[in-house]
Scaffold this motif. Structure first.
Motif, PDB file in Angstrom:
ATOM      1  N   GLU A  62       0.789  -1.224   0.000  1.00  0.00           N
ATOM      2  CA  GLU A  62       0.000   0.000   0.000  1.00  0.00           C
ATOM      3  C   GLU A  62       0.829   1.286   0.000  1.00  0.00           C
ATOM      4  OE1 GLU A  62      -3.239   0.197  -0.270  1.00  0.00           O
ATOM      5  OE2 GLU A  62      -3.895  -1.873   0.075  1.00  0.00           O
ATOM      6  N   ASP A 378      -8.995  10.989  -4.073  1.00  0.00           N
ATOM      7  CA  ASP A 378      -8.658  10.533  -2.732  1.00  0.00           C
ATOM      8  C   ASP A 378      -7.412  11.256  -2.228  1.00  0.00           C
ATOM      9  OD1 ASP A 378     -10.772   8.747  -2.635  1.00  0.00           O
ATOM     10  OD2 ASP A 378      -9.585   7.067  -3.391  1.00  0.00           O
ATOM     11  N   THR A 380      -4.154  11.000   0.801  1.00  0.00           N
ATOM     12  CA  THR A 380      -3.427  10.360   1.885  1.00  0.00           C
ATOM     13  C   THR A 380      -2.390  11.339   2.409  1.00  0.00           C
ATOM     14  OG1 THR A 380      -2.289   8.333   2.584  1.00  0.00           O
ATOM     15  CG2 THR A 380      -1.629   9.266   0.459  1.00  0.00           C
ATOM     16  N   ARG A 404      -6.972   9.055   4.366  1.00  0.00           N
ATOM     17  CA  ARG A 404      -5.995   8.020   4.675  1.00  0.00           C
ATOM     18  C   ARG A 404      -4.750   8.677   5.258  1.00  0.00           C
ATOM     19  NH1 ARG A 404      -4.431   2.917   0.887  1.00  0.00           N
ATOM     20  NH2 ARG A 404      -2.171   3.104   0.869  1.00  0.00           N
ATOM     21  N   GLU A 406      -0.595   7.954   6.106  1.00  0.00           N
ATOM     22  CA  GLU A 406       0.572   7.095   5.953  1.00  0.00           C
ATOM     23  C   GLU A 406       1.427   7.138   7.215  1.00  0.00           C
ATOM     24  OE1 GLU A 406       0.851   5.209   3.273  1.00  0.00           O
ATOM     25  OE2 GLU A 406      -0.930   6.169   2.381  1.00  0.00           O
ATOM     26  N   THR A 425      -8.251   5.722   7.209  1.00  0.00           N
ATOM     27  CA  THR A 425      -7.501   4.476   7.081  1.00  0.00           C
ATOM     28  C   THR A 425      -6.060   4.688   7.533  1.00  0.00           C
ATOM     29  OG1 THR A 425      -8.862   3.683   5.243  1.00  0.00           O
ATOM     30  CG2 THR A 425      -6.640   2.757   5.427  1.00  0.00           C
ATOM     31  N   SER A 427      -2.521   3.517   6.991  1.00  0.00           N
ATOM     32  CA  SER A 427      -1.627   2.791   6.086  1.00  0.00           C
ATOM     33  C   SER A 427      -0.254   2.761   6.745  1.00  0.00           C
ATOM     34  CB  SER A 427      -1.561   3.499   4.727  1.00  0.00           C
ATOM     35  OG  SER A 427      -0.576   2.925   3.898  1.00  0.00           O
TER      36      SER A 427
END
Length: 557
Positions: A62, A378, A380, A404, A406, A425, A427
């Protein structure tokens, strides 16, 4: 055109008893039936006897930087060096075996690039003079293991137009700029390296990657697919410097990139909120408390992050100003607590507290996220320190939409439930914990945050995804899963064993939520020689027998 049906005969599914036949077509798993009763109607299937091996969902990495991973395989490996002097010695040995020019004259070679140093625990500091002593007129550039800084010789700085001080160290944006210049080789040469890297990834069971290279990834992957890079699915990320271009092209999240055979899709906008642990630029509430060598700082204008920071020994938490990192030699704040972000080598000390730095103004970050969301894209956000994690969660909460994150390498316990509540999320890269465990114990010893949480995020209900951040860690999902399950490497005792997860949870995190093969799944599968759920299974050296993407073999042992 008739559909091609493939049957994986005599397969085992981890966690289940008995042998099954896995029936699939070009797009999906059609059925799982006991081998003794397997009946396939229609066109004659292609039958592959896997001889009792285990079939699992295809694995995604990912978080990758595919070009940097590919380049790192051909660079001088200095990852084992325990000091600046050892790195210089390794570079000297390498230069000593390079050929001279055909006419016998002193040969000024092309740029020599090393990779993998981690200076956080070194007893000495890197300097430009030390590197120049072994490099002479040969341009030498050494990338750090975490990818957030580089060590540059005088000849390399002149060649690449880099403004570097006596330390020879470039950090964050200054380093990223130089790193991109190093990558300007012929496109066909670079694409060939990535094709090879994709083949290697398939051999470890990887079916897809999120590529967060700082480059024009959509065009790069169009070329790579044309050059034969067809072993992986790719979500091609991009950064703020290409946001306008992506929006103008009409792309939305998940759109197929033309001329890639449905293999490449538009990935997320990536924003860097802070730095990294080994570079001592991750933005943390509690100061870094150990400095093996004296820190160096320069002043820049502070900004208000809105995050409360803590000074060592304080019993009260007071809001302070922090800084946005703008240069290679470090940043400092003149705010209420005198927070200092150190320069080329140092951590901080109790007398000279160091909290790291932000890489982006918080208001600018929010504006970029909103623009991307409004365009159907999206997002991140890189966040390593607990202060950065808190800030990013606050930003998603203010916007009213999850995204998201990281890394999340240091998380305040109070922020754990916010991931699920906000739909953010996590990651994460569990193998980084194995690389950084000693650095964490030295620099983050006094923190109240949880270092490298895995179980805590899972228990809090967060959606967790695993990656490598290759080349920071190897492009190998089995190393990642081993780190998550065992929290150990090289026969050391488990580090923070309370953060271990079981193998099924680790598999799901590497397979986009799929913990076993089921009818209706996409036909992205891996066949392995051992049961990954078996008690005591080490995972790290798991033999992969075959990998399949969309019903098509991308690797066979």
């Amino acid at each position: 055109m008739p559909t091609t049906v493939t049957v994986l005969r005599n397969a085992r599914i981890p966690g289940r008893d008995g042998l099954v036949d896995v029936v699939l077509d070009e797009s999906s798993v059609v059925a799982l039936v006991p081998t003794t009763t397997s009946v396939v109607t229609g066109p004659a299937p292609i039958v592959v006897d896997v001889e009792g091996r285990w079939v699992i969902p295809g694995l995604w990495d990912e978080h990758t930087h595919m070009l940097q991973w590919s380049l790192a395989q051909a660079r001088v490996d200095v990852s084992a060096a325990q000091s600046a002097a050892e790195v210089a010695q390794a570079i000297g040995w390498h230069l000593g075996v390079l050929p001279e020019s055909d006419d016998g004259a002193e040969h000024v070679r092309d740029v020599v690039v090393g990779f993998g140093f981690r200076d956080a625990m070194w007893p000495d500091r890197p300097t430009r003079a030390l590197l120049d002593e072994v490099a002479g007129p040969t341009p030498v550039v050494i990338a750090s293991g975490d990818g957030h800084c580089g060590w540059v010789s005088t000849a390399a700085a002149e060649l690449l137009g880099a403004d570097v001080d006596a330390s020879g160290i470039l950090r964050e944006d200054d380093w990223f700029d130089v790193s991109r210049r190093l990558d300007r080789q012929g496109e066909s040469d670079l694409d060939g390296l990535v094709v090879v890297a994709g083949t290697y990834a398939a051999a470890r069971g990887i079916v897809g990657v999120v590529d967060l290279e700082m480059a024009d990834n959509t065009r790069a992957w169009q070329r790579r697919v044309a050059a034969g890079a067809t072993s992986l699915r790719v979500e091609a990320g991009f950064y703020a410097d290409r946001l306008d271009e992506v929006i103008a092209a009409g792309y939305r999240a998940g759109d197929v990139v033309p001329d890639t055979g449905d293999l490449v899709r538009i990935g997320p906008l990536k924003i860097m909120s802070d730095g990294s642990l080994n570079t001592r630029t991750a933005f943390c509430r509690t100061p870094y408390v150990v400095a093996p060598v004296a820190p160096v700082a320069t002043e820049v204008e502070p900004v208000d992050s809105g995050v409360e920071l803590v000074e060592t020994g304080d019993t009260e938490v007071e809001p302070v100003e922090t800084v946005v990192s703008t240069g290679s030699t470090g940043v400092s704040s003149t705010g209420s607590t005198g927070v200092v972000s150190t320069g080329s080598t140092g951590g901080g000390t109790t007398a000279d507290p160091h909290h790291g730095a932000l890489d982006v103004d918080p208001d600018e970050m929010k504006q970029q996220i909103v623009r991307a969301f409004d365009a159907g894209l999206d997002v991140t956000v890189h966040a390593i320190g607990d202060a950065a994690v808190h800030l990013v969660l606050d930003t998603f909460e203010e916007i009213g939409r999850g995204g998201r994150m990281e890394h999340a390498q240091l998380v305040d316990p109070a922020d754990l439930p916010r991931f699920a509540a906000l739909g953010v999320t996590a990651s994460i890269q569990p193998e980084h914990a194995m690389d950084d465990r000693d650095v964490v114990d030295a620099y983050w010893e006094g923190t109240s945050g949880i270092p490298f949480p895995v179980r805590s995020l899972v228990d809090a209900g967060a959606t967790v995804r695993f990656g490598s951040d290759a080349p920071v860690a190897a492009l190998d999902p089995w190393a990642t899963m081993a780190a998550a399950v065992h929290r150990s490497r090289d026969d050391r005792d488990p580090w923070h064993p309370e953060e271990t997860v079981d193998a099924r949870t680790a598999l799901a995190a590497h397979a986009r939520g799929r913990d076993e093969v089921r009818a209706g799944d996409v036909a992205d599968l891996v066949v392995v020689d051992r049961d990954p759920f078996a008690p005591g299974e080490p995972l790290r050296d798991m033999p992969v027998w075959a990998t399949m993407v969309g019903g098509r073999w991308t690797y066979r042992a």
